[in-house]
Design a protein around this motif. Sequence first.
Motif, mmCIF file in Angstrom:
data_model
loop_
_atom_site.group_PDB
_atom_site.id
_atom_site.type_symbol
_atom_site.label_atom_id
_atom_site.label_comp_id
_atom_site.label_asym_id
_atom_site.label_seq_id
_atom_site.Cartn_x
_atom_site.Cartn_y
_atom_site.Cartn_z
ATOM 1 N N PRO A 59 0.802 -1.224 0.000
ATOM 2 C CA PRO A 59 0.000 0.000 0.000
ATOM 3 C C PRO A 59 0.838 1.279 0.000
ATOM 4 C CG PRO A 59 -0.878 -1.576 1.578
ATOM 5 C CD PRO A 59 0.408 -2.137 1.098
ATOM 6 N N LEU A 60 1.938 1.289 0.731
ATOM 7 C CA LEU A 60 2.746 2.514 0.803
ATOM 8 C C LEU A 60 3.445 2.796 -0.523
ATOM 9 C CD1 LEU A 60 4.219 2.251 4.412
ATOM 10 C CD2 LEU A 60 2.131 3.390 3.617
ATOM 11 N N ASP A 61 3.703 1.756 -1.296
ATOM 12 C CA ASP A 61 4.264 1.972 -2.629
ATOM 13 C C ASP A 61 3.243 2.644 -3.543
ATOM 14 O OD1 ASP A 61 6.827 0.596 -2.189
ATOM 15 O OD2 ASP A 61 5.597 -1.208 -2.036
ATOM 16 N N ILE A 62 1.979 2.219 -3.433
ATOM 17 C CA ILE A 62 0.919 2.857 -4.221
ATOM 18 C C ILE A 62 0.746 4.305 -3.763
ATOM 19 C CG2 ILE A 62 -1.463 2.689 -5.005
ATOM 20 C CD1 ILE A 62 0.257 0.287 -5.747
ATOM 21 N N ASP A 63 0.799 4.515 -2.457
ATOM 22 C CA ASP A 63 0.680 5.885 -1.939
ATOM 23 C C ASP A 63 1.794 6.763 -2.491
ATOM 24 O OD1 ASP A 63 -0.186 8.045 -0.115
ATOM 25 O OD2 ASP A 63 1.716 7.607 0.897
ATOM 26 N N ALA A 64 3.005 6.243 -2.558
ATOM 27 C CA ALA A 64 4.130 7.039 -3.078
ATOM 28 C C ALA A 64 3.854 7.474 -4.516
ATOM 29 C CB ALA A 64 5.420 6.234 -2.995
ATOM 30 N N LYS A 65 3.193 6.616 -5.293
ATOM 31 C CA LYS A 65 2.866 6.980 -6.677
ATOM 32 C C LYS A 65 1.787 8.059 -6.719
ATOM 33 C CE LYS A 65 4.183 2.380 -8.277
ATOM 34 N NZ LYS A 65 3.771 1.112 -8.924
ATOM 35 N N PHE A 66 0.812 7.952 -5.830
ATOM 36 C CA PHE A 66 -0.205 9.004 -5.748
ATOM 37 C C PHE A 66 0.429 10.337 -5.356
ATOM 38 C CE2 PHE A 66 -3.894 6.071 -5.743
ATOM 39 C CZ PHE A 66 -4.786 6.856 -6.462
ATOM 40 N N GLN A 67 1.320 10.297 -4.362
ATOM 41 C CA GLN A 67 1.954 11.533 -3.920
ATOM 42 C C GLN A 67 2.812 12.138 -5.027
ATOM 43 O OE1 GLN A 67 0.904 12.843 -1.203
ATOM 44 N NE2 GLN A 67 -0.201 11.000 -0.549
ATOM 45 N N ALA A 68 3.479 11.289 -5.784
ATOM 46 C CA ALA A 68 4.289 11.788 -6.897
ATOM 47 C C ALA A 68 3.406 12.427 -7.967
ATOM 48 C CB ALA A 68 5.106 10.643 -7.491
ATOM 49 N N LEU A 69 2.255 11.812 -8.223
ATOM 50 C CA LEU A 69 1.327 12.369 -9.205
ATOM 51 C C LEU A 69 0.787 13.722 -8.732
ATOM 52 C CD1 LEU A 69 -0.245 11.906 -11.874
ATOM 53 C CD2 LEU A 69 -2.051 10.854 -10.498
ATOM 54 N N LEU A 70 0.406 13.805 -7.449
ATOM 55 C CA LEU A 70 -0.079 15.068 -6.899
ATOM 56 C C LEU A 70 0.995 16.149 -6.962
ATOM 57 C CD1 LEU A 70 -2.029 13.680 -3.816
ATOM 58 C CD2 LEU A 70 -3.047 14.939 -5.718
ATOM 59 N N THR A 71 2.229 15.771 -6.652
ATOM 60 C CA THR A 71 3.328 16.741 -6.684
ATOM 61 C C THR A 71 3.586 17.229 -8.104
ATOM 62 O OG1 THR A 71 4.375 15.760 -4.735
ATOM 63 C CG2 THR A 71 5.769 17.085 -6.176
ATOM 64 N N ALA A 72 3.535 16.297 -9.074
ATOM 65 C CA ALA A 72 3.753 16.693 -10.468
ATOM 66 C C ALA A 72 2.647 17.628 -10.941
ATOM 67 C CB ALA A 72 3.819 15.450 -11.352
ATOM 68 N N ALA A 73 1.392 17.320 -10.573
ATOM 69 C CA ALA A 73 0.278 18.192 -10.958
ATOM 70 C C ALA A 73 0.394 19.548 -10.274
ATOM 71 C CB ALA A 73 -1.047 17.515 -10.599
ATOM 72 N N HIS A 74 0.815 19.537 -9.015
ATOM 73 C CA HIS A 74 1.024 20.788 -8.267
ATOM 74 C C HIS A 74 2.080 21.650 -8.955
ATOM 75 C CE1 HIS A 74 3.608 22.992 -5.397
ATOM 76 N NE2 HIS A 74 2.479 23.300 -4.754
ATOM 77 N N ASP A 75 3.225 21.059 -9.285
ATOM 78 C CA ASP A 75 4.317 21.826 -9.876
ATOM 79 C C ASP A 75 3.926 22.378 -11.246
ATOM 80 O OD1 ASP A 75 5.716 21.180 -7.620
ATOM 81 O OD2 ASP A 75 6.972 19.655 -8.583
ATOM 82 N N ALA A 76 3.181 21.569 -12.017
ATOM 83 C CA ALA A 76 2.752 22.030 -13.338
ATOM 84 C C ALA A 76 1.787 23.198 -13.217
ATOM 85 C CB ALA A 76 2.104 20.877 -14.109
ATOM 86 N N THR A 77 0.912 23.141 -12.211
ATOM 87 C CA THR A 77 -0.074 24.208 -12.034
ATOM 88 C C THR A 77 0.577 25.494 -11.534
ATOM 89 O OG1 THR A 77 -1.733 22.526 -11.495
ATOM 90 C CG2 THR A 77 -2.262 24.799 -10.930
ATOM 91 N N VAL A 78 1.549 25.362 -10.642
ATOM 92 C CA VAL A 78 2.259 26.546 -10.165
ATOM 93 C C VAL A 78 2.975 27.233 -11.324
ATOM 94 C CG1 VAL A 78 4.178 27.328 -8.722
ATOM 95 C CG2 VAL A 78 2.512 25.694 -7.807
ATOM 96 N N ALA A 79 3.525 26.439 -12.236
ATOM 97 C CA ALA A 79 4.230 27.004 -13.383
ATOM 98 C C ALA A 79 3.262 27.592 -14.414
ATOM 99 C CB ALA A 79 5.098 25.934 -14.043
ATOM 100 N N ASN A 80 2.072 26.972 -14.532
ATOM 101 C CA ASN A 80 1.102 27.404 -15.533
ATOM 102 C C ASN A 80 -0.302 27.117 -15.014
ATOM 103 O OD1 ASN A 80 -0.437 28.005 -17.764
ATOM 104 N ND2 ASN A 80 0.255 26.253 -18.980
ATOM 105 N N PRO A 81 -0.975 28.094 -14.422
ATOM 106 C CA PRO A 81 -2.289 27.867 -13.811
ATOM 107 C C PRO A 81 -3.368 27.373 -14.771
ATOM 108 C CG PRO A 81 -1.359 29.958 -13.087
ATOM 109 C CD PRO A 81 -0.483 29.460 -14.191
ATOM 110 N N SER A 82 -3.121 27.446 -16.089
ATOM 111 C CA SER A 82 -4.126 27.018 -17.056
ATOM 112 C C SER A 82 -3.964 25.563 -17.466
ATOM 113 C CB SER A 82 -4.083 27.912 -18.293
ATOM 114 O OG SER A 82 -2.830 27.791 -18.965
ATOM 115 N N VAL A 83 -3.116 24.788 -16.776
ATOM 116 C CA VAL A 83 -2.950 23.378 -17.129
ATOM 117 C C VAL A 83 -4.279 22.644 -16.962
ATOM 118 C CG1 VAL A 83 -0.518 23.326 -16.531
ATOM 119 C CG2 VAL A 83 -2.230 22.745 -14.795
ATOM 120 N N LEU A 84 -4.376 21.494 -17.603
ATOM 121 C CA LEU A 84 -5.629 20.742 -17.593
ATOM 122 C C LEU A 84 -5.983 20.208 -16.216
ATOM 123 C CD1 LEU A 84 -5.251 18.666 -20.885
ATOM 124 C CD2 LEU A 84 -6.755 20.619 -20.486
ATOM 125 N N LEU A 85 -4.990 19.720 -15.500
ATOM 126 C CA LEU A 85 -5.288 18.987 -14.272
ATOM 127 C C LEU A 85 -4.385 19.454 -13.138
ATOM 128 C CD1 LEU A 85 -6.890 16.726 -12.937
ATOM 129 C CD2 LEU A 85 -5.185 15.100 -13.739
#
Length: 562
Positions: free
Chosen positions: A303-329
């Motif tokens: 389960p913690l391995d799956i959580d790490a993937k979720f956290q990585a996805l959230l972080t990637a989406a966060h960083d993309a949005t901070v760089a460009n607020p008009s991103v899709l997700l």
Amino acid sequence: MVLYNRYTLSLLLACTACQAAPSHHGDTQIVWGACDPSVVTDASLSCGFLNVPLDYHNPFAGQARLAIVKANATGERQGSVFFNPGGPGLSGLSELSAPVIKEFLLNATGGVYDIISWDPRGVGNLTVPGGIFCFDSAAEHAAFFNGTIELTGIEETGNFTDPADVNALLAQAPIMQKKYKELGQKCLNSPSGKYLKYIGTAATVRDIVSMANAIDGPDAPINYYGISGGTIIGSYFVNMFPERVGRVVIDGVVNPVTWATQKPSILWSQQLLSSDTVYKGLITGCALTGPAGCPAASEGDGPLDIDAKFQALLTAAHDATVANPSVLLSSGILRVVLLNELYGPALWDSFMKEGWTQAVEIVKGEAPANNSLAKWSETSVRPNSRLLKRTIPNDSSPYSTHAIQCGDAIDLHGVTMEQQFKGIIDTTRNISHMFGSYWPSQAYLCAFWPVRAVERYKGPWNKKFANQIIVASNVYDPVTPLASAEETARELGEDAVLVRQNGFGHATIAEPSACTINVLAAYVVNGTVPAKNTLCEVDADYEIFSGVTTADILAHLPSVDV
């Protein structure tokens, strides 16, 4: 500020401080006939209307009209059970059309009661007042909130420990406070605005009594089943009309005392108490089924391995949005979608196979624009509740939920958006790491809503009921935690009996349990009150993921925080 004339204020004080008056208003009968097929898709159901007072304490206010739906008992009829699916703001007409809901209710009531539901005031396009619309179109809504977190959600990582995320959110506080004040005035000035003061739970309870009087007679016990926001109605009803209490079940419980007497933002933070644990259930099931049943899993993942993937996805989406607020997700949208999916374990398998895959592709920039996970959010709904479908031209989202909760809410003079944002940060750090930053929620609009209901019930909450009632809850519910049901059962007193279901999801309907159905049917049909703190298991043959049952997930839940 809400302004009342002297006459209305005296009535409000009388109703909030004294015993609720009986409700014997409304028509004497309902003419049942065919339903509007654009709203009710089950042709076996019957529909009708009932006129009731807009204000039960002011006959000069005019009339409301309730759109009502009925599923006939399958056995020898013993009476009616009134059903509200929650929200608040969900359509009883469309919800009872869902086969899974109708079947559940008929089974839980032994098939010997007609199931009666309705669109409460402020909901749908057949009840008057109907849905509360503050914008003429979705495009107008998007333009109004352009450039704000209302459209992107809140961006944060690391449980809101990054000072940059904190500063970014607090910088939005004056912007959102101004927008919400303007929104409140738009709602008040809209065609719906004249009805806002007549929308609230106390009036809805009186509407139930009017319907019951028309259907079963003014002296008949009133039977009721409420889910989620419908538990607020149930808790108000048994205390406003304790002498009319028949067989009552509230399932997936919102604490009525907190609802009526505390800031809505405090209530919302309490509602997230178990959401991270339910999320752990999702990732545990994914790990147990493995890569063949869950694309997020690799061979040997826990389960913690799956959580790490979720956290990585959230972080990637966060960083993309901070760089460009008009991103899709954005990560904010991802959190909203994920919490919504936790409502119904029956959808976890498909969400991980489709939603997870789409999210990864979008964040990587590989998916086309029309594949946005926001589209998934609109169409994937929990099995016990479908999104309200409307046939009227306005394609903006209604503010019915806001109108109901804010109409019930305490006066919030002086509460600022900055204070509420600091509460969100605190909730994220201390209550729910995953979902404390969920945005938007109607709880944060109430401080700037321009109207309160003409009648707001504030208690007492421990009246002596004509019959004992059942307070039901899943052990792991993402938005109405077991702790809320336990506290509510204590508040309601010795006439309330707690029944727990050892599973996941929002309300006991989220997973099948023959034990729960039998307990409910014995109570509703025969009046057999279960033992206090009854614990029912989810059916052993029910699989959430391929080869993975609820019991399997419970046995492997990680003990560490996520």
